[in-house]
Scaffold this active site. Structure first.
Site, short mmCIF file in Angstrom:
data_model
loop_
_atom_site.label_atom_id
_atom_site.label_comp_id
_atom_site.label_asym_id
_atom_site.label_seq_id
_atom_site.Cartn_x
_atom_site.Cartn_y
_atom_site.Cartn_z
N CYS A 36 0.85 -1.19 0.00
CA CYS A 36 0.00 0.00 0.00
C CYS A 36 0.89 1.25 0.00
CB CYS A 36 -0.94 0.09 1.19
SG CYS A 36 -2.03 -1.31 1.36
N ARG B 196 4.23 -0.35 -4.66
CA ARG B 196 4.00 -0.86 -3.30
C ARG B 196 2.66 -1.58 -3.17
NH1 ARG B 196 7.38 1.61 0.64
NH2 ARG B 196 5.95 0.76 2.16
N TRP C 18 -2.81 -2.74 -1.55
CA TRP C 18 -2.50 -4.16 -1.70
C TRP C 18 -3.37 -4.84 -0.66
CZ3 TRP C 18 -0.60 -8.20 1.28
CH2 TRP C 18 -0.11 -9.32 0.59
N ASN D 291 -2.21 2.63 5.97
CA ASN D 291 -1.36 1.46 5.72
C ASN D 291 -1.23 0.72 7.04
OD1 ASN D 291 -0.84 2.19 3.14
ND2 ASN D 291 1.30 2.79 3.47
N GLY D 292 -1.22 -0.59 7.01
CA GLY D 292 -1.06 -1.36 8.24
C GLY D 292 -2.29 -2.18 8.51
N GLU E 292 17.53 -18.23 -5.67
CA GLU E 292 17.19 -16.87 -6.11
C GLU E 292 16.73 -16.86 -7.58
OE1 GLU E 292 16.48 -14.26 -4.77
OE2 GLU E 292 16.81 -12.65 -6.20
N LYS F 231 13.04 -15.58 -8.75
CA LYS F 231 12.83 -14.54 -9.76
C LYS F 231 11.90 -15.05 -10.85
CE LYS F 231 13.83 -11.78 -8.08
NZ LYS F 231 14.51 -11.69 -6.81
N GLU G 22 8.23 -15.44 -9.56
CA GLU G 22 7.59 -14.16 -9.21
C GLU G 22 7.05 -13.41 -10.42
OE1 GLU G 22 10.84 -12.13 -6.98
OE2 GLU G 22 9.23 -11.66 -5.58
N HIS H 65 17.33 -37.03 -4.29
CA HIS H 65 16.52 -37.45 -3.14
C HIS H 65 15.05 -37.11 -3.34
CE1 HIS H 65 20.09 -38.56 -0.95
NE2 HIS H 65 20.63 -37.40 -1.28
N LYS I 24 5.92 -4.60 -3.19
CA LYS I 24 7.35 -4.42 -2.97
C LYS I 24 7.75 -4.65 -1.52
CE LYS I 24 11.51 -3.40 -4.12
NZ LYS I 24 12.22 -4.50 -4.79
O1 M6R Z 1 12.44 -5.61 1.76
P1 M6R Z 1 12.91 -6.98 2.10
O2 M6R Z 1 14.26 -7.27 1.60
O3 M6R Z 1 12.79 -7.28 3.56
O4 M6R Z 1 11.90 -7.95 1.35
C1 M6R Z 1 11.96 -9.32 1.53
C2 M6R Z 1 11.11 -10.05 0.49
O5 M6R Z 1 9.77 -9.68 0.62
C3 M6R Z 1 11.59 -9.75 -0.93
O6 M6R Z 1 12.92 -10.06 -1.10
C4 M6R Z 1 10.74 -10.51 -1.95
O7 M6R Z 1 10.99 -11.88 -1.86
C5 M6R Z 1 11.04 -9.97 -3.35
N1 M6R Z 1 9.82 -9.83 -4.08
C6 M6R Z 1 11.99 -10.81 -4.10
O8 M6R Z 1 12.14 -10.45 -5.43
#
Ligand code: M6R
Length: 608
Positions: free
Chosen positions: A2, A27, A74, A100-101, A481, A485, A488, A504, A603
């Site tokens: 948000c 966000r 969001w 927000n929150g 990672e 990516k 996502e 395994h 984000k």
């Molecule tokens: O802001 P942060 O690094 O704490 O965020 C952690 C995760 O939410 C963040 O890395 C998320 O997995 C990303 N979308 C990865 O691309």
């Protein structure tokens, strides 16, 4: 998660609010809304979908009004519908708020307010707050907000306006960031500096349990207990150019290509060549405590957690300090055994991730020294930890984290190097690492120059529904990672595994339709990875291998190869991750996905 914006001044508020919302759209982007004061009423429009849709809806109207608030959402409580979008209103539509929150005791408060005759039209927790403020309102918005917030449990960053008080906006925060931007005869508010930087770089970061009464020319901050707060303005640590795409089609691609520069920024002034070590101002005065710790617990989520895994290998390798890596979300609830002999290092790009913040608080409560490794200056984790290091990677707008990851790994390398040199790492070894770090930006440029190879591969990848990512040692977290990516942003189901674990279980998935992305650079486990490739090929899997430049052995086995230049083993993740970022990006583009705003994601995850 948000985004909030607010404006009070002499200009028309609407275009400023719309522009601010666009800057914050990364966000949260499932619905949005705006309220502009037009005494004796409050004009309001909101809708489901992107800000551009809201903009289209109100294009013809252009309401006059120099005070307003806006929100991009969001969804947490209630589906992303128009009714659930912010701003939320009191019964008489005379008070509006954006939030927000999460209001944790909203259900109890809602029952109470309904019994008093308040009518609710949304399923959100936020609407309760609008009615609660109305309940206490007797012509003084600040007083009503204070009384209402003192009854609330949970987290909030809010902006509130009242039709009867067009010359003020009331802001408050607990656990959700809020910044005040100081202009000339105008005041801006936002949950993130990227919505302010085009107007002013002079900002005040609000702290938890503070409330501000904002006018065009004045800002008064008090605590929720009504104590006076004096806080001078600071300068935002970035410029307008940092939040623009700069000619790239997406922020993610811009951020991938920025990495040679962001790597330099993360190292700037931190390498001591003569002494073959690193210097980190933010940790000065804490080194004795860190190296004297019985163990270092690194906690994080998502991509930051992957960087933490690399940090574990680095610190144990260079400094021989035992390291544990914990998902922050698990750590906070499993009653971890922590003592004052432990150090916790929280890694978070945003510095606002709720789980990571809760892990820090839990560790501090139990007496541990808490360190933070954040990108966003002034963020909550940066402020709540005892000491820490900033990444200096610049604003990361793409939801999929890229440049923050490489900067996290660099800063972890610097911490490991400094600790190592204080302990047992020889000057010769230290110098080798310092030199390798120095060569990184140019080597990264070389990897990026190979983009066409990855682009071509992405076309083939885009037709698949699943993929397996494998790596070993320092490159096992890179496999995780790369898979994160891919899933996502392209929605291809991708799993990362330590390569040897494949046999395994995951090996059962391999057939000619399964792409298997392997990191197979020349390092001490290279031969082992070759065997893993053989195992995949024996089952007709489609192997894409990231290999060291000039490699011939993998070339004979794999179907596709992507070359990266050679570098000392511990820094290979910084090069091998780049083609995997690019592969995810181009695959998503090939599939027509919205790369910068992938579905269901936001984000910064400021809720549990
Ligand atoms: O802001 P942060 O690094 O704490 O965020 C952690 C995760 O939410 C963040 O890395 C998320 O997995 C990303 N979308 C990865 O691309």
């Amino acid at each position: 998660m948000c985004g909030i914006v607010g404006y009070i001044g002499k200009r028309n508020a609407l275009p400023i609010l719309i522009n601010g919302l666009k800057r914050l759209e990364y966000r949260g982007y499932d619905s949005s809304g705006i309220a502009v004061l037009q005494p004796p009423d409050i004009w309001m429009r909101k809708r489901q979908g992107k800000i551009s849709q809201l903009e289209l809806e109100i294009e013809a109207e252009n309401p006059a009004g120099t005070t307003g608030i806006g929100h991009t959402r969001w969804a947490t409580h209630g589906a992303p519908t128009r009714e659930n979008a912010h701003p939320h209103f009191s019964c008489g539509n005379k008070i509006a708020i954006v939030h927000n929150g999460i209001i944790e005791n909203y259900s109890m408060l809602k029952d109470e307010l309904m019994a008093e005759g308040h009518l609710f039209i949304s399923q959100t927790d936020t609407e309760v707050l609008a009615h609660l403020i109305e309940y206490y309102y007797t012509g003084d918005l600040a007083a009503a907000v204070r009384t209402a917030l003192n009854r609330v449990e949970g987290t909030f960053g809010i902006l509130a306006v009242a039709a009867e008080e067009p010359d003020c906006i009331v802001a408050a925060r607990r656990g959700s960031p809020l910044l005040i931007g100081i202009g000339d005869d105008e005041t801006f508010m936002a949950s993130d500096g990227s919505a302010l930087v085009e107007h002013t770089r002079k900002v005040i970061y609000m702290e938890d349990d503070e409330m501000a009464v904002l006018g065009a020319e004045n800002v008064t901050i008090r605590t929720l207990q009504d104590a006076h707060v004096h806080r001078p303005a600071e300068e935002l640590p970035f410029r307008t150019s940092d939040i623009r795409k700069g000619g790239y089609p997406h922020f993610m691609l811009k951020e991938i290509f920025e990495q040679p520069d962001t790597m330099v920024d993360s190292m700037r002034g931190r390498l001591l060549i003569e002494e073959a070590t690193a210097k980190l101002g933010g940790l000065e005065g804490f080194w004795d405590a860190i190296r004297g710790s019985s163990r270092l617990i690194i906690t994080a989520c998502g991509t930051s957690w992957h960087a933490a895994l690399i940090g574990e290998y680095l610190i144990e390798n260079f400094a021989k300090i035992p390291v544990e890596v914990e998902y922050a979300s698990e750590f906070r609830y499993r009653d971890p055994i922590i003592s004052s002999k432990d150090t916790i290092l929280a890694i978070s790009q945003s510095g606002e991730t709720a789980d990571t913040l809760a892990a820090v608080r839990e560790a501090k409560r139990k007496g541990a020294l808490a360190l933070g490794l954040c990108n966003v200056v002034g963020s909550t984790i940066a402020r709540e930890t005892d000491a820490g290091v900033y990444l200096h990677a610049g604003p990361e707008i793409g939801v999929a984290s890229t440049k923050a990851f490489t900067s996290q790994v660099i800063v972890l390398t610097l911490i490991a190097l400094a600790l190592g040199r204080m302990k047992q790492l020889s000057a010769e070894e230290g110098a080798r690492i310092v030199n390798a770090l120095g060569s990184l930006p140019d080597l990264t440029r070389k990897v990026l120059a190979n983009v066409d190879v990855v682009k071509a591969l992405a076309k083939k990848m885009a037709v698949h529904n699943h993929a397996l990512y494998l790596g070993r040692g320092f490159n096992y977290p890179v496999a995780l990672e790369g898979a994160l990516k891919m899933k996502e942003i392209s929605y291809i189901h991708a799993e990362g595994y330590p390569a040897a674990e494949m046999k395994h279980g995951p090996i059962a998935l391999i057939d000619r339709k399964m792409p298997v992305v392997l990191v197979a650079v020349r390092d001490p486990v290279y031969e082992k990875v070759l065997s893993n490739i053989e195992e995949v090929k024996a089952r007709e899997g489609w192997v894409i291998a990231v290999v060291s430049e000039g490699d011939t052995m993998v070339k004979h086995l794999a179907d596709e190869i992507i070359e990266v230049p050679a570098i000392t083993q511990c820094l290979t993740p910084l090069l091998t991750v780049i083609p995997l970022q690019l592969l995810a990006y181009y695959t998503a583009v090939e599939k027509g996905c919205n790369v910068d705003q992938p579905r269901n994601l936001a984000k910064s995850v400021t809720v549990e």
